[in-house]
Each structure stands twice: as structure tokens, then as C-alpha cells.
Design a protein around this motif. Structure first.
Motif, mmCIF file in Angstrom:
data_model
loop_
_atom_site.group_PDB
_atom_site.id
_atom_site.type_symbol
_atom_site.label_atom_id
_atom_site.label_comp_id
_atom_site.label_asym_id
_atom_site.label_seq_id
_atom_site.Cartn_x
_atom_site.Cartn_y
_atom_site.Cartn_z
ATOM 1 N N GLU A 176 97.804 31.649 169.131
ATOM 2 C CA GLU A 176 98.052 31.848 170.563
ATOM 3 C C GLU A 176 96.869 32.553 171.223
ATOM 4 N N LEU B 168 93.978 30.043 171.784
ATOM 5 C CA LEU B 168 94.255 29.150 172.913
ATOM 6 C C LEU B 168 94.177 29.897 174.240
ATOM 7 N N ARG B 169 94.635 31.120 174.255
ATOM 8 C CA ARG B 169 94.583 31.891 175.498
ATOM 9 C C ARG B 169 93.148 32.210 175.895
ATOM 10 N N THR C 156 91.631 29.137 177.369
ATOM 11 C CA THR C 156 92.211 28.854 178.686
ATOM 12 C C THR C 156 91.678 29.813 179.747
ATOM 13 N N VAL D 133 91.380 22.433 176.695
ATOM 14 C CA VAL D 133 91.886 22.336 175.322
ATOM 15 C C VAL D 133 92.739 21.074 175.210
ATOM 16 N N ASP E 224 95.089 18.125 173.644
ATOM 17 C CA ASP E 224 96.282 18.240 172.799
ATOM 18 C C ASP E 224 95.934 18.252 171.314
ATOM 19 N N ARG F 203 94.698 21.670 170.434
ATOM 20 C CA ARG F 203 95.832 22.603 170.503
ATOM 21 C C ARG F 203 96.702 22.469 169.251
ATOM 22 N N GLN F 204 96.975 21.247 168.847
ATOM 23 C CA GLN F 204 97.792 21.007 167.659
ATOM 24 C C GLN F 204 97.090 21.498 166.395
ATOM 25 N N THR G 254 97.447 25.357 166.386
ATOM 26 C CA THR G 254 98.809 25.837 166.141
ATOM 27 C C THR G 254 99.336 25.448 164.761
ATOM 28 N N ALA H 17 86.309 23.181 173.287
ATOM 29 C CA ALA H 17 87.287 23.388 172.218
ATOM 30 C C ALA H 17 86.755 22.854 170.898
#
Length: 81
Positions: free
Chosen positions: A31, A34-35, A38, A44, A46, A49-50, A53, A74
Motif C-alpha cells: 500500500e 502504491l501511495r 500516486t 500505476v 492495473d 498494481r496487481q 499487491t 511504475a
């Protein structure tokens, strides 16, 4: 008469707690990555992001976290070069 299994149950329960803590740390680190991206205005996708995570390796996430601070994209977070 007791079976003497309470000691083993305690070890198993402790193991699950430790795994839960590690999972929580990994989720939190993902998290954070990603933050950071952002907040910096880095797009970012998908897929990225995947990938973040889904990762559960704290050492890898720590590397990605440090890269996220300055990465222009990213994809650069994952760049091995």
C-alpha cells in the motif's frame, strides 16, 4: 489424563500469528508503494498494481519501496538494472 498436545497447539498458533504479522507487513508495504507513486503523480497501470499487491516478499517490497520514491514510471520500480 492429558495428551500433552497443548504445547504443540501453542507452537502452531504462534506460527499462524507470525505468518499473519508478516502478511500484514507485506500488505502495508505494498500500500505504501502504491501511495507513494500516486502522490508523486506516477501512473500505476492495473498490471503493476496487481504485481505489487500480490508480492509477499518483504525484501522485494522494500527494494520496490525505495525505488518508488524516485521512479519516473511504475515500470521503473521493477527494473532490475
Amino acid at each position: 489424563m492429558g495428551t500433552g498436545l497443548s504445547h504443540f497447539r501453542g507452537i502452531v498458533a504462534e506460527s499462524f500469528r507470525d505468518e499473519g504479522r508478516a502478511e500484514g507487513r507485506a500488505e502495508g508495504r505494498a500500500e505504501d508503494i502504491l501511495r507513494i507513486l500516486t502522490v508523486r503523480g506516477v501512473s500505476v497501470p492495473d498490471e503493476a498494481r496487481q504485481r505489487v499487491t500480490a508480492c509477499t516478499d518483504l525484501a522485494v517490497l522494500d527494494v520496490w519501496f525505495e525505488r518508488a520514491i524516485t521512479a519516473p514510471t511504475a515500470d521503473a520500480v521493477f527494473d532490475e538494472s
